[in-house]
Design a protein around this motif. Structure first.
Motif, PDB file in Angstrom:
ATOM      1  N   LYS A   5     -19.072   5.567 -27.292  1.00  0.00           N
ATOM      2  CA  LYS A   5     -19.260   7.007 -27.471  1.00  0.00           C
ATOM      3  C   LYS A   5     -20.228   7.522 -26.404  1.00  0.00           C
ATOM      4  O   LYS A   5     -21.297   6.943 -26.191  1.00  0.00           O
ATOM      5  CB  LYS A   5     -19.794   7.287 -28.875  1.00  0.00           C
ATOM      6  CG  LYS A   5     -20.043   8.757 -29.158  1.00  0.00           C
ATOM      7  CD  LYS A   5     -21.484   9.125 -28.987  1.00  0.00           C
ATOM      8  CE  LYS A   5     -21.697  10.620 -28.966  1.00  0.00           C
ATOM      9  NZ  LYS A   5     -23.106  10.984 -28.911  1.00  0.00           N
ATOM     10  N   GLY A 197     -24.396  17.287 -33.558  1.00  0.00           N
ATOM     11  CA  GLY A 197     -24.648  15.874 -33.253  1.00  0.00           C
ATOM     12  C   GLY A 197     -23.631  14.940 -33.877  1.00  0.00           C
ATOM     13  O   GLY A 197     -23.800  13.723 -33.876  1.00  0.00           O
ATOM     14  N   ASP A 200     -21.632  11.067 -32.819  1.00  0.00           N
ATOM     15  CA  ASP A 200     -22.047   9.702 -33.170  1.00  0.00           C
ATOM     16  C   ASP A 200     -21.354   9.273 -34.453  1.00  0.00           C
ATOM     17  O   ASP A 200     -20.915   8.131 -34.598  1.00  0.00           O
ATOM     18  CB  ASP A 200     -23.559   9.640 -33.461  1.00  0.00           C
ATOM     19  CG  ASP A 200     -24.403   9.970 -32.266  1.00  0.00           C
ATOM     20  OD1 ASP A 200     -23.942   9.783 -31.137  1.00  0.00           O
ATOM     21  OD2 ASP A 200     -25.548  10.422 -32.484  1.00  0.00           O
TER      22      ASP A 200
HETATM   23 MG    MG Z   1     -26.018  13.479 -29.893  1.00  0.00          MG
END
Ligand code: MG
Ligand code: ASP
Length: 448
Positions: A5, A197, A200
């Protein structure tokens, strides 16, 4: 197979994507699945769009388009422009239906998801141009979620089958699938996102669902650190951490990982490595199941973290004394407003809770007043001392509070988990508290 990632700065410009290509190329024998974030700053810019007047929206979209086209040009990618423009056209269509400042969460998800769709187009083209056979895969039908737009929760049932269906054939054919982090869709096909975010989380969900050998999180720092290096320049990289520590660190402000990322890996027994795409040969932090203090790392304290932007709500109630179910009913209020509580401390007549700003404080207070007098303390920070078996470590609390004795500590929550001691300070004291604790436990770069 493995999952790689790449975060926003690791795809942020042409040189970053160039490094990504080399990192992925070196891993082709391990069958990588590539998950990408949007180019750095793009998600923020997209989320601001619906608030802009119409003329400004147009220029902003064009500026974003230009940035992606410049990256494509710098990488010599000629064929990617139509795909990028197609995503921009869908974005403009969505925006056209939204009056300035009146975007629903559902519309916001359609808008913000454009960033990952753009970046994944660039990355797949860059890999292909470098001779790595890559295929673009739409994450939305794979990552099915509920309909809590802007912070949707993935449905775990059926995920393995959907992921296998989408990714096994290209992997088996020796091709590198490239997909978008952050994005999902509801059962009836409406686009969602997993929250800021969230890329992830996509990576670890897919890694767990596919039984990956490991999940690599490529970012712009050397791994998980003992403190935020911007605050504490002498912070150290943790060579290893447990899933639990990584989760606690993420929850308390470490920007490296999204807080939900570790859960799928714990269940599936898949390790995770946090690596620096700007220095790919560095070892990074390996995150594994259960971890015990080693001689190499004698300190039970592993990291100091903090989270500003917190409000403390204090409820003072005579009724609490011995009343069973009181805390439950208080929590029901938070649940009702969809607000999660980070730190909780209780005494006989007081209960203190922290919520992240912005929270619907007025509405919460209104409901909480049924239980007693409510006092609100805004602009606070949570400081967290994270480590192994802190509860069983004698003298630790004394050491912690001696280190911060020059700072006014307001709410203390110890022993709620084995691995952290948290307390609340005024926001402006947060940075100093972190520095003082880091000095206490790690000295000037030496293990404490
Ligand atoms: Mg991030
Ligand atoms: N692009 C999204 C964000 O900025 C998701 C991610 O990068 O993880 O929040």
């Amino acid at each position: 197979m493995i999952v790689c990632k790449f975060g926003g700065t690791s795809v942020g410009d042409a040189p970053a994507i160039g490094r990504l290509v080399e990192i992925v190329r070196a891993r082709v024998p391990e069958q990588p699945l590539v998950v990408v974030s949007a180019l750095s700053g793009v998600t923020d810019a997209l989320l601001a769009l619906p608030g802009l007047p119409e003329d400004l929206r147009g220029t902003t979209v064009r500026r974003m388009m230009d940035r992606h086209l410049e990256v494509a040009a710098a990488l010599g990618l000629r064929d990617v422009e139509p795909a990028l423009r197609e995503e921009a056209a869908v974005l403009e269509q969505t925006l056209a239906a939204v009056a300035p400042g009146a975007a629903t969460p559902e519309a916001l998800d359609r808008v913000s998801g454009t960033g990952e769709r753009w970046s994944s187009r660039l990355v797949v083209a860059a890999l292909a141009a470098a001779g790595v056979e890559a295929v673009w895969v739409d994450a939305r039908p794979v990552v099915r979620t509920d309909d809590r737009f802007t912070r949707a929760s993935p449905e775990r049932a059926g995920l393995s089958a959907r992921a296998a269906h989408a990714f096994r054939p290209p992997l088996a054919a020796g091709r590198v699938p490239v997909t978008q982090g952050f994005l999902g869709s509801t059962a009836d096909g409406r686009p969602t996102t997993l929250g800021r975010g969230g890329s992830d989380f996509t990576a670890t969900l897919l890694g767990a669902a596919l039984g990956a050998d490991r999940v690599e999180i490529w970012t712009d720092v050397d791994g998980i650190m003992t403190a935020d290096p911007r605050l504490v320049p002498e912070a150290l990289v943790l060579p290893v951490a447990s899933h639990l520590e990584a989760a606690e660190l993420a929850a308390f402000g470490a920007k490296v990982l999204h807080p939900a990322t570790q859960a799928p890996l714990v269940e599936a027994g898949v390790p995770c490595v946090v690596l620096n795409s700007f220095a790919p040969d560095r070892p990074g932090t390996t995150i594994v199941a259960g971890l015990h203090p080693t001689a190499e790392w004698a300190s039970p304290v592993r990291a100091i973290s903090w989270k500003p932007g917190v409000t403390v709500l204090n409820i003072r109630s005579g009724k609490m004394l011995g009343a069973s179910g009181f805390v439950l009913r208080v929590f029901e209020v938070f649940d009702h407003h969809g607000v999660s509580v980070d730190v909780l401390a209780t005494s006989e007549v007081n209960i203190s809770l922290t919520v992240e700003e912005p929270a619907p404080v007025t509405a919460l207070c209104h409901d909480l007043e049924a239980f007693g007098d409510v006092t609100v303390y805004p602009s606070r920070a949570i400081v967290a001392v994270i480590g192994i078996d802190l509860r069983g470590t004698r003298g630790l609390a004394a050491r912690i509070f001696r280190a911060v004795q020059h700072i006014n500590v307001e709410v203390i929550s110890q022993g709620a988990s084995e691995i952290n001691v948290t307390f609340v300070v005024r926001e402006e004291d947060g940075a100093e508290a972190v520095r003082a604790l880091h000095r206490e436990f790690f000295g000037n770069g030496a293990h404490g």
